[in-house]
Design an enzyme around this catalytic site. Structure first.
Site, PDB file in Angstrom:
ATOM      1  N   SER A   1     -15.374 -24.780   7.455  1.00  0.00           N
ATOM      2  CA  SER A   1     -14.386 -24.314   6.483  1.00  0.00           C
ATOM      3  C   SER A   1     -15.092 -23.866   5.209  1.00  0.00           C
ATOM      4  O   SER A   1     -15.736 -24.665   4.526  1.00  0.00           O
ATOM      5  CB  SER A   1     -13.394 -25.437   6.163  1.00  0.00           C
ATOM      6  OG  SER A   1     -12.713 -25.113   4.976  1.00  0.00           O
TER       7      SER A   1
ATOM      8  N   HIS B   1     -13.718 -20.661   9.401  1.00  0.00           N
ATOM      9  CA  HIS B   1     -12.375 -21.042   8.966  1.00  0.00           C
ATOM     10  C   HIS B   1     -12.182 -20.706   7.484  1.00  0.00           C
ATOM     11  O   HIS B   1     -12.932 -21.159   6.623  1.00  0.00           O
ATOM     12  CB  HIS B   1     -12.195 -22.545   9.207  1.00  0.00           C
ATOM     13  CG  HIS B   1     -10.815 -23.039   8.972  1.00  0.00           C
ATOM     14  ND1 HIS B   1      -9.792 -22.915   9.899  1.00  0.00           N
ATOM     15  CD2 HIS B   1     -10.267 -23.678   7.906  1.00  0.00           C
ATOM     16  CE1 HIS B   1      -8.698 -23.458   9.422  1.00  0.00           C
ATOM     17  NE2 HIS B   1      -8.945 -23.921   8.210  1.00  0.00           N
TER      18      HIS B   1
ATOM     19  N   ASP C   1      -9.619 -20.745   4.318  1.00  0.00           N
ATOM     20  CA  ASP C   1      -8.403 -21.376   3.796  1.00  0.00           C
ATOM     21  C   ASP C   1      -7.830 -20.577   2.639  1.00  0.00           C
ATOM     22  O   ASP C   1      -8.421 -20.518   1.563  1.00  0.00           O
ATOM     23  CB  ASP C   1      -8.726 -22.794   3.322  1.00  0.00           C
ATOM     24  CG  ASP C   1      -9.042 -23.715   4.483  1.00  0.00           C
ATOM     25  OD1 ASP C   1      -8.156 -23.905   5.334  1.00  0.00           O
ATOM     26  OD2 ASP C   1     -10.175 -24.222   4.548  1.00  0.00           O
TER      27      ASP C   1
ATOM     28  N   MET D   1      -4.857 -20.282  -0.032  1.00  0.00           N
ATOM     29  CA  MET D   1      -3.826 -21.119  -0.667  1.00  0.00           C
ATOM     30  C   MET D   1      -3.218 -20.376  -1.851  1.00  0.00           C
ATOM     31  O   MET D   1      -3.942 -19.705  -2.589  1.00  0.00           O
ATOM     32  CB  MET D   1      -4.457 -22.414  -1.181  1.00  0.00           C
ATOM     33  CG  MET D   1      -5.195 -23.197  -0.128  1.00  0.00           C
ATOM     34  SD  MET D   1      -5.922 -24.682  -0.858  1.00  0.00           S
ATOM     35  CE  MET D   1      -6.914 -25.251   0.529  1.00  0.00           C
TER      36      MET D   1
ATOM     37  N   HIS E   1      -6.508 -19.389   7.799  1.00  0.00           N
ATOM     38  CA  HIS E   1      -5.481 -20.428   7.700  1.00  0.00           C
ATOM     39  C   HIS E   1      -4.644 -20.160   6.450  1.00  0.00           C
ATOM     40  O   HIS E   1      -5.102 -20.370   5.332  1.00  0.00           O
ATOM     41  CB  HIS E   1      -6.200 -21.790   7.633  1.00  0.00           C
ATOM     42  CG  HIS E   1      -5.302 -22.964   7.494  1.00  0.00           C
ATOM     43  ND1 HIS E   1      -5.773 -24.231   7.217  1.00  0.00           N
ATOM     44  CD2 HIS E   1      -3.953 -23.094   7.610  1.00  0.00           C
ATOM     45  CE1 HIS E   1      -4.769 -25.075   7.158  1.00  0.00           C
ATOM     46  NE2 HIS E   1      -3.644 -24.409   7.381  1.00  0.00           N
TER      47      HIS E   1
ATOM     48  N   MET F   1      -2.070 -20.990   3.974  1.00  0.00           N
ATOM     49  CA  MET F   1      -1.235 -22.013   3.343  1.00  0.00           C
ATOM     50  C   MET F   1      -0.483 -21.331   2.213  1.00  0.00           C
ATOM     51  O   MET F   1      -0.702 -21.604   1.025  1.00  0.00           O
ATOM     52  CB  MET F   1      -2.124 -23.165   2.844  1.00  0.00           C
ATOM     53  CG  MET F   1      -2.648 -24.010   3.985  1.00  0.00           C
ATOM     54  SD  MET F   1      -4.063 -25.020   3.507  1.00  0.00           S
ATOM     55  CE  MET F   1      -5.382 -23.839   3.794  1.00  0.00           C
TER      56      MET F   1
ATOM     57  N   MET G   1      -2.905 -30.297  11.474  1.00  0.00           N
ATOM     58  CA  MET G   1      -3.517 -30.744  10.222  1.00  0.00           C
ATOM     59  C   MET G   1      -3.713 -32.256  10.263  1.00  0.00           C
ATOM     60  O   MET G   1      -2.766 -33.007  10.505  1.00  0.00           O
ATOM     61  CB  MET G   1      -2.629 -30.387   9.020  1.00  0.00           C
ATOM     62  CG  MET G   1      -2.597 -28.906   8.661  1.00  0.00           C
ATOM     63  SD  MET G   1      -4.217 -28.161   8.407  1.00  0.00           S
ATOM     64  CE  MET G   1      -4.858 -29.112   7.016  1.00  0.00           C
TER      65      MET G   1
ATOM     66  N   ASP H   1      -7.901 -29.896  11.771  1.00  0.00           N
ATOM     67  CA  ASP H   1      -8.439 -29.534  10.451  1.00  0.00           C
ATOM     68  C   ASP H   1      -8.202 -30.647   9.429  1.00  0.00           C
ATOM     69  O   ASP H   1      -7.060 -30.976   9.128  1.00  0.00           O
ATOM     70  CB  ASP H   1      -7.721 -28.242  10.012  1.00  0.00           C
ATOM     71  CG  ASP H   1      -8.185 -27.709   8.677  1.00  0.00           C
ATOM     72  OD1 ASP H   1      -9.149 -28.237   8.109  1.00  0.00           O
ATOM     73  OD2 ASP H   1      -7.555 -26.737   8.203  1.00  0.00           O
TER      74      ASP H   1
HETATM   75  C1  DX5 Z   1      -7.365 -28.263   3.708  1.00  0.00           C
HETATM   76  C2  DX5 Z   1      -8.014 -27.162   4.493  1.00  0.00           C
HETATM   77  C3  DX5 Z   1      -9.202 -27.574   5.249  1.00  0.00           C
HETATM   78  C4  DX5 Z   1     -10.324 -28.154   4.426  1.00  0.00           C
HETATM   79  C5  DX5 Z   1     -11.052 -29.153   5.289  1.00  0.00           C
HETATM   80  O1  DX5 Z   1      -6.146 -27.833   3.263  1.00  0.00           O
HETATM   81  O2  DX5 Z   1      -7.087 -26.624   5.424  1.00  0.00           O
HETATM   82  O3  DX5 Z   1      -9.675 -26.521   6.087  1.00  0.00           O
HETATM   83  O4  DX5 Z   1     -11.233 -27.208   3.940  1.00  0.00           O
HETATM   84  O5  DX5 Z   1     -12.006 -29.778   4.534  1.00  0.00           O
HETATM   85  P1  DX5 Z   1     -12.642 -31.153   4.985  1.00  0.00           P
HETATM   86  O6  DX5 Z   1     -13.327 -30.937   6.287  1.00  0.00           O
HETATM   87  O7  DX5 Z   1     -13.582 -31.439   3.858  1.00  0.00           O
HETATM   88  O8  DX5 Z   1     -11.541 -32.176   5.085  1.00  0.00           O
HETATM   89 ZN    ZN Z   2      -7.828 -25.152   6.888  1.00  0.00          ZN
END
Ligand code: DX5
Ligand code: ZN
Length: 219
Positions: A7, A32, A34, A36, A67, A69, A138, A176
């Site tokens: 990620s 990956h 993310d 947001m 991903h 969010m 998740m 994840d």
């Molecule tokens: C959280 C993200 C994850 C995050 C995971 O909302 O979706 O992808 O980066 O990070 P770790 O592996 O540090 O929990």
């Molecule tokens: Zn993620």
């Protein structure tokens, strides 16, 4: 086949090229990403320009596993596609009609995933099970890296794996949040195919961390 999906959230944003070169040398396939929006989750992260820059500079090295969010992801499908995203995963918990958004993503030609938060019942995505390429379970509350793994996600992974075996569905199961070399076995044994890890990959020596994950995958 099992994949480690680092990620990017935990990478060094001051020198992404260095970190991505290491992933590429280690034959990482899924990257990956993310995204947001500060609305669906209480944090803001990277977006379209960063994805576009990664795609341009890494060509087809990685499958850009995006991903989302974000609320109303249907507004940005074309933008993510133009930026070079390969998979768009939306959340079941968004306020839009999630089945419609899944159809729109499929119509765009991209692969589509659906994700469920730790408190969401896995039965809430049954309607989408034969439409999606990927289901993202998740194992932390979305929004931040470095949180602790939530054990109840294992039952969801096992349920989805069972359902897939019984009915011949083709979706991949991704997990994840809070996954490190030390606990990755649990998600593998439950049936996960794509294992996301941010802190577990990028904290410390990236190359060594990946090697240790790969050793676990072989067992
Ligand atoms: C959280 C993200 C994850 C995050 C995971 O909302 O979706 O992808 O980066 O990070 P770790 O592996 O540090 O929990
Ligand atoms: Zn993620």
């Amino acid at each position: 086949m099992r994949y480690l999906a680092p990620s990017l959230l935990s990478a060094n944003f001051y020198n992404l090229e260095n970190d991505l070169n290491i992933l590429s040398k280690k034959n990482i396939k899924y990257l990956h990403l993310d995204v947001m929006d500060g609305m669906f989750v209480p944090n803001i992260s990277i977006g379209i320009p960063v994805i576009s820059s990664i795609k341009k500079n890494t060509k087809d090295t990685f499958i850009l596993d995006t991903h989302l969010m974000i609320e109303k992801p249907e507004r940005y499908i074309d933008n993510f596609k133009d930026a070079g995203a390969d998979i768009l995963t939306i959340h079941r918990e968004i306020s839009s009609d999630y089945l419609k958004v899944i159809d729109l993503i499929k119509d765009s030609g991209l692969k589509v995933g659906v994700s469920i938060n730790p408190e969401t019942d896995v039965n809430k995505i049954i309607d989408a099970i034969d439409k999606v390429d990927l289901i993202l379970v998740m194992s932390v509350h979305p929004g931040f890296g470095g949180q602790q793994f939530i054990e109840s996600s294992l039952e969801k992974i096992a349920f989805l794996n069972d359902l897939r075996n019984k009915n011949g569905y083709n979706y991949k199961i991704e997990v994840d949040g809070g996954i490190y070399v030390e606990n990755v076995n649990k998600v593998i044994n439950a049936g996960a195919d794509i294992i996301v890890s941010g802190s577990g990959v990028f904290k410390g020596n990236i190359s060594e961390n990946i090697d240790r994950f790969m050793e676990t995958f072989k067992e």
